[in-house]
Design a protein around this motif. Structure first.
Motif, mmCIF file in Angstrom:
data_model
loop_
_atom_site.group_PDB
_atom_site.id
_atom_site.type_symbol
_atom_site.label_atom_id
_atom_site.label_comp_id
_atom_site.label_asym_id
_atom_site.label_seq_id
_atom_site.Cartn_x
_atom_site.Cartn_y
_atom_site.Cartn_z
ATOM 1 N N LEU A 61 0.741 -1.277 -0.050
ATOM 2 C CA LEU A 61 0.016 0.123 0.219
ATOM 3 C C LEU A 61 0.758 1.153 -0.087
ATOM 4 N N LEU A 62 1.932 1.135 0.639
ATOM 5 C CA LEU A 62 2.835 2.110 0.782
ATOM 6 C C LEU A 62 3.470 2.785 -0.689
ATOM 7 N N PHE A 63 3.797 1.592 -1.451
ATOM 8 C CA PHE A 63 4.463 1.834 -2.875
ATOM 9 C C PHE A 63 3.108 2.460 -3.651
ATOM 10 N N VAL A 64 1.980 1.865 -3.482
ATOM 11 C CA VAL A 64 0.880 2.207 -4.124
ATOM 12 C C VAL A 64 0.483 3.553 -4.063
ATOM 13 N N LEU A 65 0.489 4.133 -2.736
ATOM 14 C CA LEU A 65 0.400 5.515 -2.325
ATOM 15 C C LEU A 65 1.212 6.509 -2.670
ATOM 16 N N MET A 66 2.506 6.076 -2.735
ATOM 17 C CA MET A 66 3.754 6.894 -3.163
ATOM 18 C C MET A 66 3.824 7.145 -4.631
ATOM 19 N N SER A 67 3.147 6.240 -5.295
ATOM 20 C CA SER A 67 3.082 6.298 -6.799
ATOM 21 C C SER A 67 1.792 7.014 -7.186
ATOM 22 N N LEU A 68 0.841 6.665 -6.717
ATOM 23 C CA LEU A 68 -0.485 7.059 -7.245
ATOM 24 C C LEU A 68 -1.288 7.789 -6.280
ATOM 25 N N ILE A 69 -0.818 8.764 -5.428
ATOM 26 C CA ILE A 69 -1.541 9.438 -4.312
ATOM 27 C C ILE A 69 -2.464 10.316 -5.159
ATOM 28 N N VAL A 91 -11.492 8.055 -3.288
ATOM 29 C CA VAL A 91 -11.094 6.504 -2.935
ATOM 30 C C VAL A 91 -10.739 6.519 -1.548
ATOM 31 N N HIS A 92 -9.886 7.523 -0.835
ATOM 32 C CA HIS A 92 -9.601 7.637 0.338
ATOM 33 C C HIS A 92 -10.810 7.754 1.303
ATOM 34 N N SER A 93 -11.561 8.605 0.929
ATOM 35 C CA SER A 93 -12.743 8.904 1.724
ATOM 36 C C SER A 93 -13.718 7.608 1.824
ATOM 37 N N ILE A 94 -13.948 6.983 0.825
ATOM 38 C CA ILE A 94 -14.887 5.727 0.548
ATOM 39 C C ILE A 94 -14.131 4.760 1.546
ATOM 40 N N ILE A 95 -13.003 4.446 1.419
ATOM 41 C CA ILE A 95 -12.296 3.368 2.455
ATOM 42 C C ILE A 95 -12.544 3.553 3.835
ATOM 43 N N SER A 150 -1.718 6.382 9.005
ATOM 44 C CA SER A 150 -0.358 6.515 9.425
ATOM 45 C C SER A 150 0.578 6.416 8.334
ATOM 46 N N ILE A 151 0.105 5.985 7.049
ATOM 47 C CA ILE A 151 1.042 6.041 6.087
ATOM 48 C C ILE A 151 1.140 7.636 5.623
ATOM 49 N N LEU A 152 0.013 8.080 5.362
ATOM 50 C CA LEU A 152 -0.005 9.555 4.824
ATOM 51 C C LEU A 152 0.587 10.366 6.024
ATOM 52 N N GLU A 162 14.509 12.382 0.131
ATOM 53 C CA GLU A 162 14.538 11.748 -1.229
ATOM 54 C C GLU A 162 13.758 10.545 -1.479
ATOM 55 N N TYR A 163 13.107 10.079 -2.760
ATOM 56 C CA TYR A 163 12.153 9.168 -2.769
ATOM 57 C C TYR A 163 12.694 7.870 -2.312
ATOM 58 N N VAL A 164 13.869 7.220 -2.483
ATOM 59 C CA VAL A 164 14.320 5.862 -1.966
ATOM 60 C C VAL A 164 14.567 6.107 -0.535
ATOM 61 N N PRO A 165 15.313 6.961 0.052
ATOM 62 C CA PRO A 165 15.466 6.896 1.502
ATOM 63 C C PRO A 165 14.296 6.823 2.247
ATOM 64 N N GLN A 166 13.022 7.604 1.430
ATOM 65 C CA GLN A 166 11.796 7.943 2.146
ATOM 66 C C GLN A 166 11.336 6.474 2.266
ATOM 67 N N LEU A 167 11.268 5.897 1.001
ATOM 68 C CA LEU A 167 10.491 4.528 1.052
ATOM 69 C C LEU A 167 11.130 3.447 1.885
#
Length: 276
Positions: A61-69, A91-95, A150-152, A162-167
């Protein structure tokens, strides 16, 4: 990658783990109560398997959110200029809204079963085949619902990186938070098992969690009812209500013990007078 091996990154990691622990309290309570539906010898396995699978899916989900936020935040249906209701669902509000409704339903259903004591006792004895998989499934699903906040929040804390260290940093925090949750889930469940009176308190806290999720989902959807905006319940308000509920429960428990002690004392006096 050098950004990972700095004091700032270490401090951020500690903050992320703390964030996972604080925001995971309501999730932990749900796991402990839901796992009780499984046979006694499989409850610990259900908790560990449910959280373990949820850790893997959280990282996905973290990968998905980072890519498709942006797709999770962009509204796909909206209604404006209406005197009764206005909204912009994404989508976020529905979930979050669906998660809130499900948790409120679960809490009310379990509270109702407790009020009907015979039905409650039979429901604990009657464990259908395949129920273990179903319980694990719901633990994983609800874990993902709780994961969004928590992820947001973690993404906001690490936005300067930067993206990689953040991930990598967030993935480590998710794994460490999950391990902590696995350890604490057994302790919380054992405590509720030994102190059944606190199970009611736990269910009412779960009910408030559902209300909090509904308010959060309504806020994310920019929901207005009769011109009034739905505002999210703050974490401060949530924890204040929890503290009040715990204090009321403790006071009521001690008061009940005092009443029982007084009743026994009076019965003993009456018995002594009758013997004389």
């Amino acid at each position: 990658m050098e950004q990972l091996f700095t004091l700032d990154s270490l401090f951020t990691l500690c903050m992320l783990v703390l964030l996972q622990a604080v925001l995971g309290f309501d999730n932990l309570l749900y796991i402990s109560l839901e796992s009780k539906k499984a046979p006694a010898d499989k409850q610990s396995f259900v908790r560990k398997m449910g959280v373990g699978l949820a850790i893997i899916l959280r990282i996905v989900l973290l990968f998905v959110l980072m890519s498709l936020i942006q797709f999770f935040q962009d509204p796909f249906v909206s209604l404006h200029d209406n005197s009764v209701i206005e909204f912009e669902f994404n989508v976020h509000s529905i979930i979050v809204l669906v998660g809130g409704v499900f948790i409120i339903y679960t809490a009310i259903k379990e509270i109702w079963h407790m009020m009907l004591l015979n039905e409650h006792e039979e429901s604990h004895k009657d464990v259908h085949k395949g129920s273990t998989k179903k319980i694990i499934f719901w633990i994983v699903i609800m874990n993902l619902v709780f994961s969004f906040d928590s992820i947001l929040s973690a993404m906001a804390l690490t936005s300067h990186m930067e993206y990689v260290p953040q991930l990598i940093l967030m993935s480590i925090a998710i794994v460490m938070g999950g391990i902590l949750m696995i350890v604490l889930a057994d302790k919380v469940s054992n405590f509720l098992q030994k102190n059944r009176m606190y199970e009611v308190l736990g269910l009412f806290i779960l009910f408030i969690v559902g209300i909090m999720l509904l308010s959060e989902g309504g806020h994310l959807a920019h929901l207005h009812l009769f011109g009034n905006a739905i505002t999210p319940m703050s974490k401060t308000t949530f924890y204040f209500v929890i503290v009040v509920l715990v204090i009321v429960d403790i006071v009521q428990g001690r008061y009940q013990k005092n009443l029982l002690a007084e009743k026994k004392r009076k019965e003993a006096l009456v018995k002594t007078k009758e013997e004389k």
